[in-house]
Structures are given as C-alpha cells and as structure tokens.
Design a protein around this motif. Structure first.
Motif, short mmCIF file in Angstrom:
data_model
loop_
_atom_site.label_atom_id
_atom_site.label_comp_id
_atom_site.label_asym_id
_atom_site.label_seq_id
_atom_site.Cartn_x
_atom_site.Cartn_y
_atom_site.Cartn_z
N ASN B 155 0.84 -1.20 0.00
CA ASN B 155 0.00 0.00 0.00
C ASN B 155 0.87 1.25 0.00
O ASN B 155 1.80 1.36 0.81
N MET B 156 0.55 2.20 -0.90
CA MET B 156 1.33 3.45 -0.97
C MET B 156 0.49 4.51 -1.69
O MET B 156 0.26 4.41 -2.89
N GLU B 169 -8.63 5.29 -1.67
CA GLU B 169 -9.81 4.44 -1.86
C GLU B 169 -9.41 3.11 -2.53
O GLU B 169 -9.78 2.03 -2.07
N ASP B 170 -8.68 3.23 -3.64
CA ASP B 170 -8.25 2.01 -4.34
C ASP B 170 -7.42 1.12 -3.45
O ASP B 170 -7.55 -0.11 -3.46
N SER B 171 -6.54 1.74 -2.69
CA SER B 171 -5.64 0.99 -1.84
C SER B 171 -6.43 0.11 -0.86
O SER B 171 -6.16 -1.08 -0.70
N SER B 200 5.35 6.48 2.62
CA SER B 200 4.51 6.33 1.43
C SER B 200 3.04 6.06 1.76
O SER B 200 2.28 5.68 0.89
N CYS B 201 2.64 6.25 3.03
CA CYS B 201 1.24 6.01 3.41
C CYS B 201 0.68 7.23 4.15
O CYS B 201 1.31 7.72 5.10
N SER B 202 -0.51 7.67 3.75
CA SER B 202 -1.20 8.70 4.53
C SER B 202 -1.68 8.09 5.85
O SER B 202 -1.81 6.87 5.96
N ILE B 203 -1.91 8.94 6.82
CA ILE B 203 -2.42 8.43 8.11
C ILE B 203 -3.78 7.76 7.90
O ILE B 203 -4.06 6.72 8.51
N ASP B 204 -4.60 8.31 7.00
CA ASP B 204 -5.90 7.67 6.73
C ASP B 204 -5.70 6.26 6.19
O ASP B 204 -6.45 5.34 6.55
N LEU B 205 -4.74 6.10 5.31
CA LEU B 205 -4.47 4.76 4.76
C LEU B 205 -4.03 3.82 5.88
O LEU B 205 -4.53 2.69 6.01
#
Lengths: 427, 427
Positions: B155-156, B169-171, B200-205
């Motif tokens: 995931n990134m 969303e896709d992730s 490479s990841c948002s906190i939301d992700l």
C-alpha cells in the motif's frame, strides 16, 4: 614469431582506480603470455590469427587473492565464533601440524588448488606451514596446475605450541633450501619469505629472514595489526619498539623488497606513514576481519595516503575461497566504516573494489590484473546467461550482478599468462 | 488414521535460543503435516511405517525468510552502492511499476519462487507490489509451489512516483478484495497487511489498514527505522508523533495482530519498550543494512529485551536469496557490533543465529522451525559430502560448514508441512 590469438566478448576491466573500461563485442589480442591490445574492431593485421568467440559472455581479468593459508583449507567454515588468538590455538595450529605428513598435505593441497581454480582466482599469495617438504609440494602442485602463486614456508620459532614450532637454525636453513631450489625454477610460482607474525618469531629469526630476502631478492608476506589481542601481545613482547610495523622494518622486512601485510585493521598514524613511504601492500581481508571480531580496516584512508591495496580471502579465517564473496563483503564493511567514521571515509564503489581485486593486488605480481598493453593475460570468461534474464543490462551492471549473485558455475574459462588453464587434477 | 512416515539421518535443530539439539543417525516421525517425535532408536510402534533413509546426510529445519520483496528479484545484485532513498528512486520503484503487466509478473515471480525453493527457504514473508492482480498471482504461484508464505499487496498513496502510486480508496478496496478472496483459500499461503512504510502512506491509509487487519484478523508487515535519511523524512512528515513506531501503533498496526517490522536498525529506547510489550517481531536483514549503508541493528539488545527476532534476506536490498548468506553476515555484523558497543553486545553464536533463521522467524507462522512435537514438519536434507572430506566432524561442525561454505547444491530435499516439495515449474 610469437604465438598470437584473439578472444572476442564483452570486455570489462579497470586501468585506473574506480573507473571501468568496457568494450562491447570487443577483441583482446594475446601475444604469447601478454596482452597486445583491446579493440572494438579487429585490426586487419590480426585477420589470420586464431579467434575464440565467446559470444555474449563477459571477459574480465582473473582475480588476485593477496593473502590466504592453504593448510587451513580443511577448516573452512569452522570455529568462526572465536577471536584470533583463541581460534589459532583451537583450530588452526592443530590443523597445520598435520602437514608433517606429506600424504595429508598432497590430499588437501591438491583439493585446495582445484577449488581455487574453480572460483576464478588466477594469482595468489599463499602461506603454507613451517614444514619444508609440504611447502615444496605446494609449490610443485601450483606449477602443475598452471595457476600463479607466491608460496611461503611459514617461520615460527617462539610462542608457538610444542607440536608446531621450529628452532631458529632450522627455520633459516629450511627457508634457504627452498629459496635455493625454487627461486628460479618456475616462471609463475615463486617462493616468498613468510614470518608468520611478530608474536611467533624471535628478533633473530626476523633479522635472518630479512637478510635472506635481500640475498635472494624475493618478496615478503606477513600479518600486521589484525586484532586487539594480538597487538597487546606484541606490545608486551617488544616494549622497546615503538610499534608493530617497526619490528618488521628494523629486520629488513618492511618494503626493502616488495612486501605485503595482511589486515592492517588497527595501524596507527606512524605505521600508515611508513607503509606509504615504503610502498608496503595491504591485503584487505574483510571476511576474516569480521569473522574473528577484528574490526574494519580503514581502506579508504590507506588508499588516499597512497598505500597499495589488494583484496584477500584469508582462508580459513575468511570462510570463502571466492573473491566474489570478498568483493561483496568489502563493499558492505566500507559502508559501515563510512558511518563509523562520521561519514568521512567514503564507501568503496564496485569499480574501486573490482580494481583492488584485479589490478590492485595484481601489481604485487608485476603487470597483472588489467588488459592494458603488455599486461600478462590473466582472464575469466563469465557466462552470466542464468543471472541476467529479465532485462538488458549494461556490461557494468552484468559484472555487478556476477559479483553479487554469481558463483563458480558462471565461470566458463580461466587464463593465466596467456594460457588456458584446465581443471587441476586432484588427490 | 493419519499418514505417518519416518526420516532417518543426522538430525540437528534448536529448541531454545543458542542450544543445538542433535541426534546422530536418528529418526523423525512425521504424522500428516506435523512432527510426532525425534528418536535415537525407532520405537517399535513405528516399525511398519514408511522409512526414508538419508544415510549420512543432515536433516535440519527449513529456513524462514522473514522479509523480502518478490518484485525486486530481477534487480538482484544491482545498484548496491546507493543509500535507501536514492536506491528506491533509481532502481526499485521503476522495477516495481512493471507489475501492472501480468505476463512480466508471471515470468519473474515463477523464477523467484523456483530460486527460493533452490536455496532452501520453506517459509517467507513477502512484499508484492501495489498491483492487485499481480499480488493474487503471486499468492496462487506460491500455493502451486507447495512453499509457505505470507504475501502482501503493498500500500502506498503518498510521496511516491506518479507511475507507482494509488489512491486511498483504491488501496483499501484492493486490499479488502484480496483479504476476502484469499484469507481462507489456502492452507499454507495467506495474505498479510503491507503498508510499504510510513513515508509512502497517509495516516488515513494506515488507519484503514489497521481496521482491515482487525476485521480479517490477518498479520501485518512493514519497515521500521531502517536508515538515517528515511527517519529524518518521517520526522519531517509527522512532527506531531513522538517516533516512527508510534505512527504504526496509533493506526492499529503495531502488535494488535501479529506484526513483523523489517530492519529496526535505529530504534530508540521507547520504541524498543513498545516492541517488547506488544511482541512485535524484528526481521533482521544484515546484508541489506550493510549494502544500503543503514548500519547494524542492535540484535543482541533487542533479544535481551524479549523482542522476537527472525532473519531475512530483504531481497533485493539484500543481494542474496540464500539464508546461508544471511546467517554468515549476521554473525559478522554481530562481531562488529560487539566492538562498536564497547564489548557490551555479545556476538551471536552459530547456534543462536540458526535458531533465529528457523524457530525464531518460524514463530511468526505458528509452530514452525523446530522438530519438537507438534511442530509443522518443514525440513531440508543436506548432503554435505562434498564439504567435509578431510576429517570427521561433529554434527554441529558439519552444520557450520554447510552454513559458511555450502550452497543450494548441497540441498537434496525440501519438506513443507510434512510434504516433500519438488522443484517448482517456472515461467
């Protein structure tokens, strides 16, 4: 008229430290034992000589291993969770004592040479044991194999176990006998003066060996500043000398003739100064230095100061005969040294390390380790078709992939001084 | 009645950290997928079951590789004179972007699995790429091979090149799809939540992935505190978090489910405390950490603090798929760390490292990596007859020689969960 032939392939080598020379689908012309030239197109005057086409293979200089111990080969991979002095007493000295038995020596030495051939080492600076006959045998076996080597009868007359020691007189006499018999006997295999290290040699022995080196004009190899325990022992034995190097130097064993010292992990400023002035070679043995908890030699610093450096396996404190393994490990520890030195000692690049593994160590043998004109033609033909299968790589990348991920299975042919070397017979 | 069979040979494994168990000419009884027992003499009740006699060979647990990147396999041995962030941009991200092409993925992934089989890795925690279909393919190919693995879709969604990035969303959707399809599909191959790393990841992700991990009760793998450049970047991105680990922790990705973090070279005291409390595994990847100038992880210290540790190749920042290479390198850097730490962090012994490479990492998979009763039977049969030819060695010494000087040519058979695994078909 001398024998000429041409090899065709993807040629890669280093003239200067850190810079690859490459010729894709190029030609190397060999005349007798030496390189005549490297060409992108075959000059017309060579149209009628034999051409060996290696297709898409790489052609690289043979590897030079500047320091290893043939009699420790049977111990390869054993006892590597000990420090130097403990490792010597538990594993190394008992093994070396077996070389009073010439049959045992023949069995291990012939296997050792075959394995050296396998991994693509074409030149080596080799320690034997203190045994005169086994040392002569090793010299003869090297000559029969076609590989090139300096081979040293080890000298040790003090601080050694009673089952592996010699008298001062025997040590000098046996060394002299080997020098007389072998100094001019073979073209590619020569004797070398080999005091084990300062702790196992009396000052009289060191001085005697210094005289022999001068008398026969043969080179010298030994160990220097490998490990804390060893250095402390040297200080205790010789409080009257200012440092480890000066003990060799005062005995005529430090650059009077070509000299190579293994390790040099812990050399101090004055020792570095002396080595630079006397052009004493360093045999950098990172696998060994990591295995025996010795530390990381300051190779970038030594090179910057003008000291000649080559790479070495130091079998069997080094666990692998392969110079590929040494190249990788030397890169890794240079990265760690960069961190340790506060980012002062820059990491060694692949091109710099490849230079050390070929021309750097090769200089100890003369014009060896490069494909420049008049260099002895030592070469490996590398079939890397099993390694580089997913995309087109540059020649430099293919070499890098071979170094990091290849092994003896990728080495198709070996040449030493212009001659193709077949697999040595064993045992 | 379950299927039973016996293997005979020289058995060596570790129950506890640092202590070998050996049975010369012993028997392992396998019942269905698991070890029933290890015996010096075959108990009578097993007299009628199939007996596979491996003669003088060694029988050891299969190797567990706790962290590696399948899509980087084509880059093996390339670009290893760069640091992490530079290496990602130049070599790794462009290569990973190719896995939008399922044909390319099939070609490299099937070769990758065959090579993993060759070197004797029986269990692995694997990063794929962000591509959903290629990740599914990798899971299927692992299942077909018979090897066991956790495989993660990467995931990134931020700070990544435009050719290798996905939306939040896709992730989440793609990860959910894989979890739904594969969580219970195969016995030995399972999906794992795989945020690439904090940068490479948002906190939301991260929080979304934390919820998925909990919802599907699947484990988590990622990177932690690998390299100075990386840590500085994380600090700049998230000044409001006290450290790198707490960013995962606040997202439910740090020990809520079984979690393994690669590297942990530069973890601070609070992070160590948190890892110990939450039993977060460390995937120790010394080859990678040396190659990318990251440093030497404080493994002795982490183990002393009760943190579970396994070994890992981290291909292709690690240049070799072989756990032999990792075992040797882990020993070497532990020696250097001992010096660096002022002789405080004791070097890791061969028995300790072998434990980490088998049972240490195996614990992430359950009862794996040992021949104790009820452990899944993963094993390698080692023919070391080409290695140990000059003298009689103990079983421990023979294992040491195989680790330090052997390779895939010495591995005669591989077993995973009771089943003999044949060479996977490729490409």
């Amino acid at each position: 008229m001398q024998k000429q032939y041409a090899l065709k392939g993807n040629i890669i080598y280093t003239k200067s430290f850190g810079k690859f020379e490459t010729v894709k689908d190029g030609y190397i012309i060999v005349e007798d034992t030496r390189v005549k030239g490297v060409y992108q197109k075959l000059p017309e005057i060579f149209n009628n000589i034999q051409l060996i086409d290696h297709g898409n293979s790489l052609i690289i200089p043979g590897f030079v291993d500047l320091h290893l111990h043939a009699p420790q080969f049977a111990n390869l991979g054993l006892g590597l969770d000990k420090e130097l002095m403990q490792w010597l007493e538990t594993y190394t000295f008992p093994e070396e004592s077996k070389y009073s038995n010439i049959d045992y020596a023949r069995k291990v030495y012939s296997t050792f040479i075959r394995e050296l051939w396998k991994v693509g080492t074409t030149r080596a600076c080799v320690f034997a044991t203190l045994h005169k006959n086994a040392t002569k045998l090793l010299i003869d076996l090297f000559d029969q194999s076609g590989l090139s080597a300096y081979v040293g009868k080890v000298n040790m007359d003090v601080n050694s176990p009673e089952y592996l020691i010699e008298t001062l007189e025997d040590s000098i006499l046996d060394t002299r006998e080997i020098l007389e018999e072998y100094s001019s006997k073979y073209e590619l295999v020569k004797p070398i003066i080999t005091p084990r290290f300062v702790p196992s040699c009396s000052i009289d022995l060191l001085k005697g060996l210094g005289s022999l080196a001068k008398e026969f004009n043969v080179p010298v190899q030994s160990h220097l500043c490998e490990n804390y325990g060893e250095i402390n022992f040297v200080r205790k034995l010789h409080p009257d000398y200012k440092d480890y190097a000066s003990i060799y130097d005062n005995s005529g064993l430090f650059g009077e003739v070509p000299t190579v010292m293994a390790h040099c992990v812990l050399v101090d400023e004055e020792e570095i100064e002396l080595m630079a002035r006397k052009k004493v070679f360093v045999a950098h043995s990172p696998n060994s230095n990591c295995n025996l908890s010795s530390g990381i030699a300051p190779i970038r610093r030594l090179i910057t100061r003008g000291i000649p450096v080559g790479l070495a396996t130091d079998v069997s404190a080094g666990h692998s005969l392969s110079m590929n393994s040494v190249l990788v490990n030397a890169s890794q520890v240079s990265n760690i040294k960069w961190l340790e030195s506060g980012r002062v000692d820059k990491p060694l690049s692949t091109a710099e390390l490849f230079y050390l593994a070929t021309k750097g160590g090769g200089q100890f043998f003369g014009k060896v380790g490069s494909f420049e004109e008049n260099y002895e033609f030592d070469a490996l033909v590398i079939d890397d078709s099993s390694l580089s299968i997913f995309k087109t790589l540059t020649i430099e990348e293919r070499l890098q992939k071979f170094i990091y991920t290849g092994d003896d299975r990728n080495i198709k042919e070996r040449y030493v001084a212009g001659k193709k070397i077949e697999e040595p017979k064993c045992c």
